[in-house]
Enzyme design. Structure first.
Site, PDB file in Angstrom:
ATOM      1  CG  HIS A  56      -1.761  -1.048   1.523  1.00 31.80           C
ATOM      2  ND1 HIS A  56      -1.401  -2.172   2.204  1.00 31.80           N
ATOM      3  CD2 HIS A  56      -3.063  -1.213   1.186  1.00 31.80           C
ATOM      4  CE1 HIS A  56      -2.437  -2.990   2.285  1.00 31.80           C
ATOM      5  NE2 HIS A  56      -3.449  -2.441   1.675  1.00 31.80           N
ATOM      6  CG  ASP A  59       1.726  -1.193   3.406  1.00 27.72           C
ATOM      7  OD1 ASP A  59       0.954  -0.844   4.303  1.00 27.72           O
ATOM      8  OD2 ASP A  59       1.460  -2.071   2.558  1.00 27.72           O
ATOM      9  CG  MET A  90      -0.933  -5.635  -6.556  1.00 26.66           C
ATOM     10  SD  MET A  90      -1.136  -4.845  -4.941  1.00 26.66           S
ATOM     11  CE  MET A  90      -1.573  -6.224  -3.902  1.00 26.66           C
ATOM     12  CD  GLU A 183      -8.516  -7.970  -1.458  1.00 27.69           C
ATOM     13  OE1 GLU A 183      -7.545  -7.319  -1.909  1.00 27.69           O
ATOM     14  OE2 GLU A 183      -8.514  -8.521  -0.346  1.00 27.69           O
ATOM     15  CE  LYS A 185     -12.532  -8.414   5.301  1.00 31.44           C
ATOM     16  NZ  LYS A 185     -11.417  -7.778   6.029  1.00 31.44           N
ATOM     17  CD  GLU A 219      -8.019 -11.888   1.751  1.00 28.01           C
ATOM     18  OE1 GLU A 219      -7.532 -10.843   1.285  1.00 28.01           O
ATOM     19  OE2 GLU A 219      -8.228 -12.069   2.957  1.00 28.01           O
ATOM     20  CG  HIS A 222     -11.786 -11.126   1.626  1.00 27.42           C
ATOM     21  ND1 HIS A 222     -11.321 -10.009   0.996  1.00 27.42           N
ATOM     22  CD2 HIS A 222     -11.149 -11.163   2.834  1.00 27.42           C
ATOM     23  CE1 HIS A 222     -10.439  -9.392   1.770  1.00 27.42           C
ATOM     24  NE2 HIS A 222     -10.323 -10.085   2.895  1.00 27.42           N
ATOM     25  CG  ASP A 247      -5.157 -10.709  -1.813  1.00 24.19           C
ATOM     26  OD1 ASP A 247      -4.235 -10.528  -2.631  1.00 24.19           O
ATOM     27  OD2 ASP A 247      -5.690  -9.776  -1.166  1.00 24.19           O
ATOM     28  CG  ASP A 257     -10.113 -10.924   6.652  1.00 20.53           C
ATOM     29  OD1 ASP A 257      -9.997 -12.005   6.067  1.00 20.53           O
ATOM     30  OD2 ASP A 257      -9.508  -9.889   6.307  1.00 20.53           O
ATOM     31  CG  ASP A 259      -6.248 -11.600   6.518  1.00 17.23           C
ATOM     32  OD1 ASP A 259      -6.986 -12.006   5.605  1.00 17.23           O
ATOM     33  OD2 ASP A 259      -6.202 -10.409   6.877  1.00 17.23           O
ATOM     34  CG  ASP A 293      -3.992  -9.905   2.088  1.00 18.20           C
ATOM     35  OD1 ASP A 293      -3.287  -9.496   3.032  1.00 18.20           O
ATOM     36  OD2 ASP A 293      -5.077  -9.381   1.779  1.00 18.20           O
TER      37      ASP A 293
HETATM   38  C1  GCO Z   1      -8.190  -7.052   4.186  1.00 15.53           C
HETATM   39  C2  GCO Z   1      -7.782  -7.005   2.747  1.00 15.53           C
HETATM   40  C3  GCO Z   1      -6.539  -6.253   2.483  1.00 15.53           C
HETATM   41  C4  GCO Z   1      -6.300  -5.999   1.026  1.00 15.53           C
HETATM   42  C5  GCO Z   1      -5.166  -5.055   0.865  1.00 15.53           C
HETATM   43  C6  GCO Z   1      -4.748  -4.857  -0.557  1.00 15.53           C
HETATM   44  O1  GCO Z   1      -9.135  -7.760   4.436  1.00 15.53           O
HETATM   45  O2  GCO Z   1      -7.606  -6.377   5.023  1.00 15.53           O
HETATM   46  O3  GCO Z   1      -7.653  -8.323   2.322  1.00 15.53           O
HETATM   47  O4  GCO Z   1      -5.456  -6.919   3.055  1.00 15.53           O
HETATM   48  O5  GCO Z   1      -6.037  -7.171   0.320  1.00 15.53           O
HETATM   49  O6  GCO Z   1      -5.571  -3.855   1.427  1.00 15.53           O
HETATM   50  O7  GCO Z   1      -5.537  -3.949  -1.164  1.00 15.53           O
HETATM   51 MN    MN Z   2      -8.437 -10.709   4.377  1.00 11.60          MN
HETATM   52 MN    MN Z   3      -6.746  -9.134   0.631  1.00 14.75          MN
END
Ligand code: GCO
Ligand code: MN
Ligand code: MN
Length: 394
Positions: A56, A59, A90, A183, A185, A219, A222, A247, A257, A259, A293
C-alpha cells in the site's frame, strides 16, 4: 534442510509489506512485534525465496509525507529491491486507515472525500509505476455501511463506477498499461461492504467504461467468511479471463477475517485451488504472481513471522505436487473420462441453437430411468484426492 518444496523466485511468490510486517495488534490488544523496516522486509523475503513484494502507499510512505521525504524513501526502497533482486508486481492504496475514509472513499456521500480518495489513488498508482508495478489492487475496505439509512446502495455503486472510470481514463491518457484488480469482501471493517463477493465484482466490472483494464483479486478468506467456495470464484474469474491477481491465505468459515497462513485451514479447499491455479486439471493455469495476503499468529515473534512466510510458500508447492500426482493417477483419469464420455455425440447438439439441433435433441432416445442408473464414483474420486493430498501410496 533444503528440499524440492523450498521456494525459489521462479515460483513467483509475493507478500505484502503489510503481511510479514504485521505487528500483531488486534481489536483487543496492542502490537506484540516490532516494526520491520520495509528494506529489511525486502531482504528477509529474498532470503526466504520470494519473488516479489507488494505494498500500500502508506506501508512505505507515511500519510502526509513531504515530496522530498517521499522521494528519499522510494529511492532507498528501490535500492533494496535491486540489492536483493526482488520485484514489485502490485501496488495498492490505503483508502481505509485515515479517519477521512471512515464513511468510505469512492462511495463516501461527500464528493470532497471522493475527490481526496481519487487524488490519493493517483499518487499511489504513480508510486507503483515508479517501482515497476503493472497491477493495482482496489480493496474497498470502508466502502460500505452499518445502516442502509445512510445512502441508497445504487448511489454507492454509481460513485464507485465513476471513480474507477475516472482512474482508468486517466491511466490510459498517461500511456500506462496498468491492470486494475478489484477485491471483494463481504464485511469487516464495515457492517456490510458493497460488492460483497468476487461474483458481484465480475458483474460490476462489465459495467465499467474500460472493463478490459479491470479484473478481480479474489481472496480465500473473503470468500470463505460467508461460506462460499473460493475455487468456484477463481474458476469463474479464470473462465472470464479476469483473474488479474490473487490473495492466498486461510480462513475458518463464519469467523472474522483471519488471514491465516496459506493451507492452514480447509486443506482440501487449498488443494483444489492450487490445482486450478497450476492447471494440472482440465484447463491452463494462472500465470500471475502467487500473492499471500496473510499474517503470522499473534503468538509469534519475528522469527515466527519467517516461519509463517516459508510455511505459506512450502504449503503451496506441496499442494501443487499433490495436485500433479492426483491428475496423473490413472484411476482418477478413468473416473473423469467415464463421467464425461459422449458415446452418442450429444454434446455438439447442445453447443448452439439451430433448427437441426433442436430436432436432433427431440429425436434423442433419453430415458430418465436409464440415465439415472449409473453412480458417479465421486466417493472413490474424493477419497483418491484425500489420499494423494496426504501422500498415501506415493
Ligand atoms: C483485508 C484485505 C486487504 C487488502 C489489501 C490490498 O481484508 O484487510 O484483504 O489486506 O487485500 O488492502 O488492497
Ligand atoms: Mn483478508
Ligand atoms: Mn486481501
Amino acid at each position: 534442510m533444503a528440499d524440492a518444496f523450498d521456494p525459489v523466485p521462479a515460483d513467483q511468490f509475493t507478500f505484502g509489506l503489510w503481511t510479514v510486517g504485521n505487528p500483531g495488534a488486534d481489536p483487543f490488544g496492542p502490537r506484540v512485534r516490532p516494526t520491520i523496516p520495509p528494506t529489511e522486509i525486502v531482504a528477509g523475503l529474498a532470503r526466504a525465496g520470494a519473488y516479489g513484494v507488494n505494498l500500500h502507499d502508506n506501508d512505505l510512505i507515511p500519510f502526509g509525507a513531504s515530496a522530498a521525504e517521499r522521494d528519499r524513501i522510494v529511492a532507498e526502497f528501490k535500492q533494496a529491491l535491486s540489492d536483493h533482486g526482488l520485484v514489485v508486481p502490485m501496488a495498492t492504496t490505503n483508502l481505509f486507515s485515515h479517519p477521512v475514509f471512515r464513511d468510505g472513499a469512492f462511495t463516501s456521500s461527500d464528493p470532497r472525500v471522493r475527490a481526496f480518495a481519487l487524488r490519493k489513488t493517483m499518487a499511489a498508482i504513480e508510486t507503483g509505476i515508479e517501482l515497476g508495478a503493472g497491477i493495482n489492487v482496489f480493496w474497498g475496505g470502508r466502502e460500505g455501511v452499518e445502516t442502509d439509512a445512510a445512502r441508497d446502495c445504487r448511489d454507492a455503486i454509481k460513485w464507485y463506477r465513476e471513480c474507477l472510470d475516472f482512474l482508468c481514463a486517466w491511466t490510459k491518457e498517461q500511456g500506462w498499461s496498468q491492470r486494475f484488480a478489484l477485491e471483494a469482501k463481504p464485511n469487516e471493517p464495515r457492517g456490510d461492504i458493497y460488492l460483497a463477493t468476487t461474483g458481484h465484482m465480475l458483474h460490476f466490472i462489465e459495467t465499467l467504461e474500460h472493463s478490459e483494464m479491470c479484473g478481480v483479486n479474489p481472496e480465500v478468506a473473503h470468500e470463505n467468511m460467508p461460506g462460499l467456495s473460493m475455487v468456484h470464484a477463481v474458476a469463474q474469474a479464470m473462465e472470464a479471463d479476469k483473474l488479474f491477481h490473487i490473495d492466498l491465505n486461510a480462513q475458518k468459515i463464519g469467523r472474522y477475517d483471519q488471514d491465516l497462513r496459506f493451507g492452514s485451514e480447509d486443506v482440501k479447499g487449498a488443494f483444489f485451488l492450487v490445482r486450478l491455479l497450476e492447471g494440472t486439471g482440465a484447463y491452463p493455469g494462472y500465470d500471475g504472481p502467487r500473492h499471500f495476503d496473510a499474517h503470522a499468529y499473534r503468538t509469534e515473534d519475528v522469527a515466527g513471522v519467517w516461519d509463517f512466510a516459508r510455511g505459506c510458500m512450502r504449503s503451496y508447492k506441496i499442494l501443487a505436487e499433490r495436485a500433479r500426482c492426483f491428475d496423473a493417477d490413472a484411476e482418477v483419469q478413468q473416473i473423469l473420462a467415464d463421467n464425461h464420455a459422449d458415446p452418442y455425440g450429444v454434446a455438439p447438439l447442445l453447443s448452439s441453437y439451430s433448427p437441426a439441433h433442436h430436432q436432433a435433441i427431440l429425436d434423442l432416445d433419453l430415458d430418465p430411468e436409464t440415465l439415472s442408473q449409473p453412480g458417479r464414483r465421486y466417493e472413490r474420486l474424493d477419497q483418491l484426492a484425500f489420499e494423494h493430498l496426504l501422500g498415501v501410496g506415493v
